[in-house]
Scaffold this motif. Structure first.
Motif, short mmCIF file in Angstrom:
data_model
loop_
_atom_site.label_atom_id
_atom_site.label_comp_id
_atom_site.label_asym_id
_atom_site.label_seq_id
_atom_site.Cartn_x
_atom_site.Cartn_y
_atom_site.Cartn_z
N GLY A 1 32.64 44.27 41.52
CA GLY A 1 32.33 43.27 42.52
C GLY A 1 32.88 41.89 42.25
O GLY A 1 32.82 41.01 43.11
N LYS A 2 33.41 41.67 41.04
CA LYS A 2 33.95 40.35 40.72
C LYS A 2 35.34 40.17 41.33
O LYS A 2 36.00 41.14 41.73
CB LYS A 2 33.99 40.14 39.21
CG LYS A 2 32.61 40.04 38.56
CD LYS A 2 32.71 39.53 37.14
CE LYS A 2 31.37 39.52 36.44
NZ LYS A 2 30.38 38.63 37.08
N SER A 3 35.79 38.95 41.39
CA SER A 3 37.06 38.65 42.03
C SER A 3 38.23 39.19 41.23
O SER A 3 38.14 39.45 40.02
CB SER A 3 37.22 37.13 42.18
OG SER A 3 37.37 36.53 40.92
N THR A 4 39.36 39.33 41.90
CA THR A 4 40.59 39.79 41.24
C THR A 4 41.02 38.80 40.18
O THR A 4 41.47 39.20 39.10
CB THR A 4 41.72 39.96 42.28
OG1 THR A 4 41.31 40.91 43.27
CG2 THR A 4 42.99 40.46 41.61
N ILE B 1 41.72 39.51 36.25
CA ILE B 1 43.03 39.18 35.66
C ILE B 1 42.84 38.31 34.43
O ILE B 1 43.46 38.53 33.39
CB ILE B 1 43.92 38.47 36.69
CG1 ILE B 1 44.36 39.44 37.78
CG2 ILE B 1 45.15 37.85 36.01
CD1 ILE B 1 45.13 38.78 38.92
N GLY B 2 41.98 37.29 34.54
CA GLY B 2 41.74 36.39 33.42
C GLY B 2 41.20 37.11 32.21
O GLY B 2 41.70 36.94 31.09
N ASP C 1 36.41 28.85 36.19
CA ASP C 1 35.42 29.88 36.50
C ASP C 1 36.05 31.08 37.20
O ASP C 1 35.70 32.23 36.92
CB ASP C 1 34.30 29.30 37.37
CG ASP C 1 33.46 28.26 36.64
OD1 ASP C 1 33.57 28.18 35.40
OD2 ASP C 1 32.72 27.52 37.32
N SER C 2 36.99 30.82 38.09
CA SER C 2 37.62 31.90 38.84
C SER C 2 38.42 32.83 37.95
O SER C 2 38.44 34.05 38.15
CB SER C 2 38.53 31.32 39.94
OG SER C 2 37.78 30.62 40.90
N PHE C 3 39.11 32.26 36.94
CA PHE C 3 39.93 33.07 36.04
C PHE C 3 39.21 33.42 34.73
O PHE C 3 39.84 33.85 33.77
CB PHE C 3 41.25 32.35 35.73
CG PHE C 3 42.27 32.47 36.83
CD1 PHE C 3 43.13 33.55 36.88
CD2 PHE C 3 42.34 31.51 37.83
CE1 PHE C 3 44.06 33.67 37.90
CE2 PHE C 3 43.27 31.62 38.87
CZ PHE C 3 44.14 32.70 38.90
N ALA C 4 37.90 33.22 34.72
CA ALA C 4 37.07 33.58 33.56
C ALA C 4 37.55 32.93 32.27
O ALA C 4 37.63 33.57 31.22
CB ALA C 4 37.03 35.11 33.39
#
Length: 227
Positions: A68-71, A75-76, A163-166
């Motif tokens: 469920g997490k973003s792409t 990727i990160g 946050d988006s790319f972890a």
């Protein structure tokens, strides 16, 4: 500044390593260089293990909480897993001494130590290790450890990007740990003291990836807000 038990144990472990390193550095530099920090010995293996642990931590998160997490998050995490696995492999020359694998003619001719790794390659008379793994890495570390935490709190786009790319953002006590480690390593007399610095790098980065400032990005509930 509140530390949990794991962080306290991590810093206590670092303190023991530095106390022992300083003791050996001043009392038995020959043992320090030729045994303690030598190739395939205590410190080098410690560094490789810590880097591998970070890689495995990233893979664990990728396979257990990525649903469920973003792409971009996936990727990160994946890229960090690859990055630290590469670092672990490079640290022990991909196990060539362990398995008795001979270096190819290219690495014998172009590697400063005749080993199968990239960080000791010599290009144009200059070691890649000095250019990339020392100078550029130092600049990147300063940005990551000091600049990013400040911008993360002040600029929304930096926070969203991290946050988006972890990207784990460091806490200030982790930055302080790096600064103290740098000072202590600089005091150690023997030439191979920077091997201890790499070990400290591995320990502190493991703590950063375990307990970053933005630790919520590794919680299952975070996913819904990332898309």
């Amino acid at each position: 500044m509140t530390l949990n038990r794991t962080e306290k144990l991590g810093y206590a472990f670092l303190a023991i390593i530095f106390i022992y390193s300083l003791y050996l550095g001043f009392t038995n530099p020959e043992y320090f260089n030729n045994t303690f920090t030598a190739e395939d010995h205590t410190v080098e293996w410690g560094t490789a293990i810590m880097l591998l642990c970070i890689s495995l931590l990233c893979l664990f998160r990728l396979f257990t909480i990525s649903k469920g997490k973003s792409t971009t998050w996936k990727i990160g995490v994946f890229l960090f897993a690859i990055l630290f696995f590469f670092g672990a492999g490079e640290e022990i020359s991909w196990g060539q001494r362990i398995f008795g694998i001979e270096s190819s003619e290219y690495f014998i001719a172009n590697n400063a130590q005749g080993e199968t790794n990239l960080h000791n390659l010599v290009v144009g008379g200059k070691k890649v290790n000095k250019i990339i793994f020392s100078q550029l890495l130092m600049v990147a570390m300063v940005i990551y450890l000091i600049v990013v935490p400040i911008l993360y709190k002040k600029m929304a786009w930096v926070k969203n990007l991290a946050d988006s790319f972890a990207v784990p953002v460091v806490k200030w006590h982790q930055t302080i740990a790096f600064i103290v480690s740098t000072i202590l390593v600089a005091v150690i007399p023997p030439d191979r003291k920077w091997e201890v610095y790499e070990f400290a790098f591995g320990v502190i980065f493991f703590l950063i990836f375990l307990y970053p400032l933005n630790g919520f990005i590794f919680e299952k509930e975070y996913v819904k807000n990332v898309e």
